[in-house]
Design a protein around this motif. Sequence first.
Motif, PDB file in Angstrom:
ATOM      1  N   GLN A  82       0.791  -1.231   0.000  1.00  0.00           N
ATOM      2  CA  GLN A  82       0.000   0.000   0.000  1.00  0.00           C
ATOM      3  C   GLN A  82       0.826   1.286   0.000  1.00  0.00           C
ATOM      4  O   GLN A  82       0.309   2.348  -0.344  1.00  0.00           O
ATOM      5  CB  GLN A  82      -0.954   0.009   1.193  1.00  0.00           C
ATOM      6  N   VAL A  83       2.103   1.208   0.380  1.00  0.00           N
ATOM      7  CA  VAL A  83       2.919   2.424   0.328  1.00  0.00           C
ATOM      8  C   VAL A  83       3.146   2.845  -1.124  1.00  0.00           C
ATOM      9  O   VAL A  83       3.288   4.024  -1.428  1.00  0.00           O
ATOM     10  CB  VAL A  83       4.257   2.221   1.062  1.00  0.00           C
ATOM     11  N   SER A  84       3.158   1.883  -2.028  1.00  0.00           N
ATOM     12  CA  SER A  84       3.395   2.184  -3.442  1.00  0.00           C
ATOM     13  C   SER A  84       2.350   3.137  -4.007  1.00  0.00           C
ATOM     14  O   SER A  84       2.650   3.958  -4.877  1.00  0.00           O
ATOM     15  CB  SER A  84       3.404   0.890  -4.260  1.00  0.00           C
TER      16      SER A  84
ATOM     17  N   ASP B 246       9.304  -2.178  -4.779  1.00  0.00           N
ATOM     18  CA  ASP B 246       8.365  -2.543  -5.850  1.00  0.00           C
ATOM     19  C   ASP B 246       8.943  -2.358  -7.250  1.00  0.00           C
ATOM     20  O   ASP B 246       8.224  -2.471  -8.239  1.00  0.00           O
ATOM     21  CB  ASP B 246       7.069  -1.741  -5.715  1.00  0.00           C
ATOM     22  N   GLY B 247      10.241  -2.057  -7.340  1.00  0.00           N
ATOM     23  CA  GLY B 247      10.876  -1.943  -8.650  1.00  0.00           C
ATOM     24  C   GLY B 247      10.737  -0.596  -9.321  1.00  0.00           C
ATOM     25  O   GLY B 247      11.147  -0.443 -10.477  1.00  0.00           O
ATOM     26  N   THR B 248      10.190   0.403  -8.625  1.00  0.00           N
ATOM     27  CA  THR B 248      10.007   1.720  -9.250  1.00  0.00           C
ATOM     28  C   THR B 248      11.200   2.641  -9.041  1.00  0.00           C
ATOM     29  O   THR B 248      11.216   3.758  -9.566  1.00  0.00           O
ATOM     30  CB  THR B 248       8.734   2.404  -8.724  1.00  0.00           C
ATOM     31  N   GLY B 249      12.181   2.211  -8.281  1.00  0.00           N
ATOM     32  CA  GLY B 249      13.430   2.947  -8.181  1.00  0.00           C
ATOM     33  C   GLY B 249      13.380   4.205  -7.337  1.00  0.00           C
ATOM     34  O   GLY B 249      12.402   4.480  -6.632  1.00  0.00           O
ATOM     35  N   LEU B 250      14.438   4.986  -7.456  1.00  0.00           N
ATOM     36  CA  LEU B 250      14.621   6.151  -6.600  1.00  0.00           C
ATOM     37  C   LEU B 250      13.692   7.308  -6.944  1.00  0.00           C
ATOM     38  O   LEU B 250      13.535   8.229  -6.137  1.00  0.00           O
ATOM     39  CB  LEU B 250      16.078   6.620  -6.682  1.00  0.00           C
ATOM     40  N   THR B 251      13.098   7.289  -8.128  1.00  0.00           N
ATOM     41  CA  THR B 251      12.172   8.357  -8.508  1.00  0.00           C
ATOM     42  C   THR B 251      10.713   7.944  -8.343  1.00  0.00           C
ATOM     43  O   THR B 251       9.811   8.746  -8.590  1.00  0.00           O
ATOM     44  CB  THR B 251      12.406   8.786  -9.966  1.00  0.00           C
ATOM     45  N   GLY B 252      10.484   6.716  -7.932  1.00  0.00           N
ATOM     46  CA  GLY B 252       9.122   6.218  -7.801  1.00  0.00           C
ATOM     47  C   GLY B 252       8.433   6.713  -6.542  1.00  0.00           C
ATOM     48  O   GLY B 252       9.068   7.173  -5.588  1.00  0.00           O
TER      49      GLY B 252
ATOM     50  N   PRO C 292      15.613  -2.195  -7.912  1.00  0.00           N
ATOM     51  CA  PRO C 292      15.377  -3.513  -7.301  1.00  0.00           C
ATOM     52  C   PRO C 292      13.914  -3.688  -6.904  1.00  0.00           C
ATOM     53  O   PRO C 292      13.195  -2.718  -6.653  1.00  0.00           O
ATOM     54  CB  PRO C 292      16.273  -3.480  -6.065  1.00  0.00           C
ATOM     55  N   ASN C 293      13.492  -4.938  -6.837  1.00  0.00           N
ATOM     56  CA  ASN C 293      12.133  -5.227  -6.385  1.00  0.00           C
ATOM     57  C   ASN C 293      12.163  -6.111  -5.144  1.00  0.00           C
ATOM     58  O   ASN C 293      13.230  -6.430  -4.611  1.00  0.00           O
ATOM     59  CB  ASN C 293      11.302  -5.851  -7.510  1.00  0.00           C
ATOM     60  N   ASP C 294      10.989  -6.526  -4.697  1.00  0.00           N
ATOM     61  CA  ASP C 294      10.890  -7.283  -3.452  1.00  0.00           C
ATOM     62  C   ASP C 294      11.462  -8.693  -3.567  1.00  0.00           C
ATOM     63  O   ASP C 294      11.740  -9.335  -2.555  1.00  0.00           O
ATOM     64  CB  ASP C 294       9.440  -7.329  -2.964  1.00  0.00           C
ATOM     65  N   ASN C 295      11.644  -9.187  -4.781  1.00  0.00           N
ATOM     66  CA  ASN C 295      12.248 -10.504  -4.980  1.00  0.00           C
ATOM     67  C   ASN C 295      13.766 -10.433  -5.019  1.00  0.00           C
ATOM     68  O   ASN C 295      14.431 -11.445  -5.220  1.00  0.00           O
ATOM     69  CB  ASN C 295      11.726 -11.127  -6.282  1.00  0.00           C
ATOM     70  N   CYS C 296      14.322  -9.222  -4.869  1.00  0.00           N
ATOM     71  CA  CYS C 296      15.769  -8.975  -4.910  1.00  0.00           C
ATOM     72  C   CYS C 296      16.325  -8.987  -6.334  1.00  0.00           C
ATOM     73  O   CYS C 296      17.545  -9.068  -6.533  1.00  0.00           O
ATOM     74  CB  CYS C 296      16.546  -9.960  -4.039  1.00  0.00           C
TER      75      CYS C 296
ATOM     76  N   HIS D 183       7.212 -13.921  -1.519  1.00  0.00           N
ATOM     77  CA  HIS D 183       7.502 -13.007  -2.631  1.00  0.00           C
ATOM     78  C   HIS D 183       8.995 -12.767  -2.832  1.00  0.00           C
ATOM     79  O   HIS D 183       9.375 -11.848  -3.567  1.00  0.00           O
ATOM     80  CB  HIS D 183       6.818 -11.646  -2.435  1.00  0.00           C
ATOM     81  N   SER D 184       9.861 -13.549  -2.180  1.00  0.00           N
ATOM     82  CA  SER D 184      11.276 -13.211  -2.215  1.00  0.00           C
ATOM     83  C   SER D 184      12.143 -14.452  -2.051  1.00  0.00           C
ATOM     84  O   SER D 184      11.685 -15.580  -2.230  1.00  0.00           O
ATOM     85  CB  SER D 184      11.587 -12.180  -1.125  1.00  0.00           C
ATOM     86  N   GLN D 185      13.411 -14.223  -1.700  1.00  0.00           N
ATOM     87  CA  GLN D 185      14.409 -15.281  -1.544  1.00  0.00           C
ATOM     88  C   GLN D 185      14.702 -15.525  -0.064  1.00  0.00           C
ATOM     89  O   GLN D 185      14.533 -14.622   0.766  1.00  0.00           O
ATOM     90  CB  GLN D 185      15.700 -14.888  -2.267  1.00  0.00           C
ATOM     91  N   PRO D 186      15.184 -16.718   0.292  1.00  0.00           N
ATOM     92  CA  PRO D 186      15.473 -17.009   1.698  1.00  0.00           C
ATOM     93  C   PRO D 186      16.384 -15.981   2.363  1.00  0.00           C
ATOM     94  O   PRO D 186      16.159 -15.608   3.520  1.00  0.00           O
ATOM     95  CB  PRO D 186      16.135 -18.390   1.644  1.00  0.00           C
ATOM     96  N   LEU D 187      17.400 -15.511   1.653  1.00  0.00           N
ATOM     97  CA  LEU D 187      18.338 -14.563   2.251  1.00  0.00           C
ATOM     98  C   LEU D 187      17.631 -13.302   2.732  1.00  0.00           C
ATOM     99  O   LEU D 187      17.997 -12.732   3.767  1.00  0.00           O
ATOM    100  CB  LEU D 187      19.434 -14.198   1.244  1.00  0.00           C
ATOM    101  N   ASN D 188      16.629 -12.871   2.005  1.00  0.00           N
ATOM    102  CA  ASN D 188      15.885 -11.680   2.411  1.00  0.00           C
ATOM    103  C   ASN D 188      15.225 -11.901   3.770  1.00  0.00           C
ATOM    104  O   ASN D 188      15.284 -11.039   4.659  1.00  0.00           O
ATOM    105  CB  ASN D 188      14.844 -11.332   1.350  1.00  0.00           C
TER     106      ASN D 188
END
Length: 297
Positions: free
Chosen positions: A151-153, A187-193, A234-238, A271-276
Amino acid sequence: MKNCTRKLYQLFYLMLIFTLSSCTKDPVSSNNPEIFLPFDSSIIVNHNTININLIPDYWINKVRNDLHIAYGHTSHGSQLITGMSGLISFKGNQYRFNGTGADSALELRDNPFSGAYDLGNPNRTSWATATRNYLNNHPEINVVVWSWCGQVSTATNDDINTYLNLMNQLEIDYPDVKFVYMTGHLDGTGLTGNLHLRNEQIRAYCISNKKILYDFADIETYNPDGVYFGDKIPNDNCDYDSDGNGSRDRNWAIEWQNAHPGLWYNCSSAHSQPLNANLKAYAAWWLWARLAGWPGN
């Protein structure tokens, strides 16, 4: 007579000073709300606070003895829980937790609230009412954490202000409870998103007003070696864009896992990888230790 006159002048002078000083104070109103300051300085948990080995055993034990946590979340927020669950096998039984505190475990009640699922579901305010209802019936709780889903997106500046004001009012009304603020996942929208702008709004508020922040997004922006991926959409899946062509073609978590066998543990990570989820768990225990009184050094 002269003494009486002098005393009257002195009294008048003191009253005048008091009146003038009172007029210079900013009134507390809806436009200038009282800000609750829980600590002398903010507690910010992010990619800089993932070295769980730095936390002394004394403070790990104190966390289990002293904290009674209620945590509301949906899928993305579950990364803390699944990461913490896997951590027990990876690092030891001192990191055990359950919903009751039985067997000297940390008491962490997972999704105990009614009427809300996360900070934006079913809407952007129900979580606050759910929190009040729960605390009124469970005064033993001394830490409350809520996470976002996506929801922050889509949040506006006013939406985030609503969140911050509701959190601040809870702190005022329940001064014995520590409330943890949180940023939204990448969410992958970057620094300007919009996501980054709204997360920055949350960060600035927490730093300026000495709040407690678990910076969910920041943890997803760096690998364990401190390599920064925030400028690579980057997105939430890394996943990230390795060559700047606007397309995410690599995954920093998978790369790090492949290069460091034995230094991470497998666990569910929505939605991601174990390391996250590993990193989310390390940061969570750093947060718990700080809330238990550890100075962080």
